[in-house]
Design a protein around this motif. Sequence first.
Motif, PDB file in Angstrom:
ATOM      1  N   ARG A 155      46.058  77.054  62.898  1.00 16.05           N
ATOM      2  CA  ARG A 155      45.677  76.802  64.292  1.00 16.05           C
ATOM      3  C   ARG A 155      44.331  77.453  64.588  1.00 16.05           C
ATOM      4  O   ARG A 155      44.232  78.664  64.770  1.00 16.05           O
ATOM      5  N   ASN A 156      43.283  76.654  64.590  1.00 18.91           N
ATOM      6  CA  ASN A 156      41.927  77.122  64.911  1.00 18.91           C
ATOM      7  C   ASN A 156      41.065  75.903  65.229  1.00 18.91           C
ATOM      8  O   ASN A 156      41.531  74.755  65.136  1.00 18.91           O
ATOM      9  N   ALA A 157      39.838  76.139  65.606  1.00 18.40           N
ATOM     10  CA  ALA A 157      38.956  75.034  65.996  1.00 18.40           C
ATOM     11  C   ALA A 157      38.711  74.068  64.838  1.00 18.40           C
ATOM     12  O   ALA A 157      38.662  72.848  65.020  1.00 18.40           O
ATOM     13  N   LYS A 158      38.561  74.618  63.631  1.00 20.93           N
ATOM     14  CA  LYS A 158      38.297  73.774  62.465  1.00 20.93           C
ATOM     15  C   LYS A 158      39.473  72.838  62.188  1.00 20.93           C
ATOM     16  O   LYS A 158      39.275  71.640  61.915  1.00 20.93           O
ATOM     17  N   SER A 159      40.696  73.366  62.267  1.00 19.07           N
ATOM     18  CA  SER A 159      41.864  72.521  61.998  1.00 19.07           C
ATOM     19  C   SER A 159      42.023  71.457  63.076  1.00 19.07           C
ATOM     20  O   SER A 159      42.436  70.328  62.792  1.00 19.07           O
ATOM     21  N   PHE A 160      41.692  71.798  64.323  1.00 20.61           N
ATOM     22  CA  PHE A 160      41.748  70.798  65.394  1.00 20.61           C
ATOM     23  C   PHE A 160      40.776  69.655  65.110  1.00 20.61           C
ATOM     24  O   PHE A 160      41.128  68.471  65.210  1.00 20.61           O
ATOM     25  N   LEU A 161      39.566  70.017  64.724  1.00 22.36           N
ATOM     26  CA  LEU A 161      38.552  68.997  64.467  1.00 22.36           C
ATOM     27  C   LEU A 161      38.888  68.138  63.250  1.00 22.36           C
ATOM     28  O   LEU A 161      38.716  66.920  63.275  1.00 22.36           O
ATOM     29  N   LEU A 162      39.370  68.772  62.179  1.00 20.14           N
ATOM     30  CA  LEU A 162      39.613  68.023  60.942  1.00 20.14           C
ATOM     31  C   LEU A 162      40.976  67.342  60.912  1.00 20.14           C
ATOM     32  O   LEU A 162      41.087  66.176  60.527  1.00 20.14           O
ATOM     33  N   ALA A 163      42.042  68.067  61.324  1.00 24.85           N
ATOM     34  CA  ALA A 163      43.392  67.530  61.177  1.00 24.85           C
ATOM     35  C   ALA A 163      43.773  66.563  62.298  1.00 24.85           C
ATOM     36  O   ALA A 163      44.598  65.672  62.093  1.00 24.85           O
ATOM     37  N   ILE A 164      43.181  66.749  63.476  1.00 24.89           N
ATOM     38  CA  ILE A 164      43.534  65.860  64.583  1.00 24.89           C
ATOM     39  C   ILE A 164      42.392  64.882  64.873  1.00 24.89           C
ATOM     40  O   ILE A 164      42.540  63.671  64.708  1.00 24.89           O
ATOM     41  N   VAL A 165      41.237  65.397  65.291  1.00 24.88           N
ATOM     42  CA  VAL A 165      40.127  64.504  65.633  1.00 24.88           C
ATOM     43  C   VAL A 165      39.699  63.688  64.412  1.00 24.88           C
ATOM     44  O   VAL A 165      39.598  62.452  64.464  1.00 24.88           O
TER      45      VAL A 165
END
Length: 234
Positions: A155-165
Amino acid sequence: MTINADPQELAKFGELAHRWWDPESDFKPLHQINPLRLGWIQQLCPLAGKRVVDVGCGGGILSDSMARAGASVLGIDLSTKPLRVAELHAMEAGTQGVEYREIAVEELAAEQPAGFDAVTCMEMLEHVPDPASVVRACATLVKPGGWVFLSTLNRNAKSFLLAIVGAEYVLRMLPKGTHEYARFLKPSELAQFCRDAGLGLQSSRGLGYNPLTQRYSLGADTDVNYLLACRRAP
């Protein structure tokens, strides 16, 4: 017993169940990463002759491959349709040594404590309301000295960008809405769940994806997808 499951999550994967064994479908990433996670498990805990439970098995991609590696595998899930797909695939493929049950991990832990040499719980913790409860149940299910293998999303900004967006909206590798960011777990949080459950952390690996080569690899970077291997004290 209160069931530790989200009805919307069960329904979501139930609706996709017929695509589970199509390697070019919504589950293409699972087919691509399965050899990597199976190889990692085998390095730490050779599966031949082992009794293994695969928690949150879905359509049985990992369960089936572990059975083919020589383990006696029980795959469990609370989504009915994927389990039926898993059973049908095992029948059609002639896979020996695998069976499936619709049962909660907490219920199975009460039924068969210390009943398994190894427990796998892959890509499931981020879909349940109480992941710590799942980890405790996995620790109960494994024999003293046995292995518990877990994987989830950081759970971090990088995972949000890569795994979701990236994965769901840009590259469309996964259906939109597959993941909910708030349910991602930092490795430190999952490691604490493991320690609280009496499991000792033995190894961690990150799972990376190269969009240019469209290949996955295991490495040291746990910023997005990661795997933990733990053992119950002898």
